[in-house]
Write an enzyme that holds these catalytic residues in place. Sequence first.
Site, PDB file in Angstrom:
ATOM      1  N   GLY A   1      15.403 -29.047  14.877  1.00  0.00           N
ATOM      2  CA  GLY A   1      15.673 -29.778  16.115  1.00  0.00           C
ATOM      3  C   GLY A   1      14.598 -30.803  16.437  1.00  0.00           C
ATOM      4  CE1 TYR A   2       8.321 -32.547  18.469  1.00  0.00           C
ATOM      5  CE2 TYR A   2       7.882 -32.963  16.142  1.00  0.00           C
ATOM      6  CZ  TYR A   2       7.577 -33.160  17.479  1.00  0.00           C
ATOM      7  OH  TYR A   2       6.538 -33.979  17.813  1.00  0.00           O
TER       8      TYR A   2
ATOM      9  CD  GLN B   1      13.651 -27.724  24.583  1.00  0.00           C
ATOM     10  OE1 GLN B   1      12.957 -28.431  25.308  1.00  0.00           O
ATOM     11  NE2 GLN B   1      13.386 -27.575  23.286  1.00  0.00           N
TER      12      GLN B   1
ATOM     13  CG  ASP C   1      10.894 -26.241  12.494  1.00  0.00           C
ATOM     14  OD1 ASP C   1      11.655 -26.312  11.522  1.00  0.00           O
ATOM     15  OD2 ASP C   1      10.027 -27.096  12.737  1.00  0.00           O
ATOM     16  CB  SER C   2      16.309 -25.002  14.631  1.00  0.00           C
ATOM     17  OG  SER C   2      15.934 -26.016  15.554  1.00  0.00           O
TER      18      SER C   2
ATOM     19  CG  HIS D   1     -13.973 -25.294   8.593  1.00  0.00           C
ATOM     20  ND1 HIS D   1     -14.926 -24.342   8.872  1.00  0.00           N
ATOM     21  CD2 HIS D   1     -13.814 -26.035   9.726  1.00  0.00           C
ATOM     22  CE1 HIS D   1     -15.335 -24.511  10.125  1.00  0.00           C
ATOM     23  NE2 HIS D   1     -14.679 -25.530  10.655  1.00  0.00           N
TER      24      HIS D   1
ATOM     25  N   GLY E   1       9.748 -28.099  23.763  1.00  0.00           N
ATOM     26  CA  GLY E   1       9.737 -29.304  24.582  1.00  0.00           C
ATOM     27  C   GLY E   1       8.443 -29.541  25.335  1.00  0.00           C
TER      28      GLY E   1
ATOM     29  CG  ASP F   1      15.537 -26.674  20.290  1.00  0.00           C
ATOM     30  OD1 ASP F   1      15.524 -26.858  19.053  1.00  0.00           O
ATOM     31  OD2 ASP F   1      14.516 -26.768  20.995  1.00  0.00           O
TER      32      ASP F   1
ATOM     33  CG  ASP G   1       4.139 -24.120  15.484  1.00  0.00           C
ATOM     34  OD1 ASP G   1       4.341 -25.168  14.851  1.00  0.00           O
ATOM     35  OD2 ASP G   1       4.675 -23.912  16.597  1.00  0.00           O
TER      36      ASP G   1
END
Length: 376
Positions: free
Chosen positions: A95-96, A194, A92-93, A340, A221, A146, A271
């Site tokens: 951004g989050y 987004q 991922d970039s 598990h 988003g 983003d 994910d």
Amino acid sequence: MKFELTANDPKSSARAGVLQTDHGEIQTPIFMPVGTAGSVKAVHQRELENDVQAQIILGNTYHLYLRPGLGVLEQAGGLHKFNGWNHPILTDSGGYQVYSLAANRKIVEEGVTFKSHIDGSRHHFTPENVMDIQRSIGADIIMAFDECTPYPCEYGYAKKSMELTHQWLTRCVNRIQTTEPKYGYEQVLFPIVQGSVYKDLREQSAEYIASQNQPGNAIGGLSVGEPHEDMYAMTSLVCGILPKDKPRYLMGVGTPENILECIALGIDMFDCVMPTRNARNGMLFTTQGIINIRNEKWKDDLSPIDATLGGYVSTFHSKAYLRHLIINKEILGAQIASIHNLTFYLWLVKEARKQIVAGTFAEWKNKMVKTVSQRL
């Protein structure tokens, strides 16, 4: 990278496909275990491959950039060589993570300045250097930089944020097209839709992302606190616009129920940290429903964790033994529960794929949603 659709469910928008990368083949729909800092927490790569049967994992740009740093990763020959995972990796970039650092970051058109959560040092992410960082990490699939909007979010802010994400995407695409992969294998870019929970913004963003003609597309988003109905409505809307012949990745989703419902809407890739995070707290997802293994009722239950699921940890260890480990904060408890839960998530998408191919997904999904959501 090639994506081929192999089956469509006649009573929903669910589809099965095959995604070819230089590090191997991915059968979709697929769930991707999250390996934030170069490791899926508490799980060896051998267990990921043999027990969980993961086909692709995630790395996190923000965390890997800070530690161990690009110097070490480049010296190793990229994240695959560094952590010993020989299958595809998506990064991922960041951004989050930058979004979650609200008090310690400043967003401008050029990029984002933020303070490290580790030592308070200042750093600067731009669309260009985030592409370079992901190339250095060695991802097969690179995510566009983003801005992830929070929920709730005013319309004006969501619109401005979406427009900034689109401006940044143009710069990401340009950087990817004018630079070479680092380690001799293909690295492809997925843009991110987004627009918060606003229908017109999601439509506008999906159309813009589709127009970029990249090898795959993502929806960001969502799963940030909005009601599930809104998540499903936005996902359905966007899937109706994004091209059918390219993989669609719904970022950060989610519960088993969310995954099944969103497969039905046309999503191919998922994910989420939930299977491993919840495992460490004693919440198990099983083929019969959800178990809180800390509950007294499991204290003397010597039956396997999940005999139906199969796999080593789920059939070898008993519920009573796992409860004992978790209650005593034994590290082995977190390992068993994590393996598990991930095995269950990968089983779930594999079963969904079988049902799509057989043309029976819609009926199976409706039954399975009730089963996997019930508390035992």
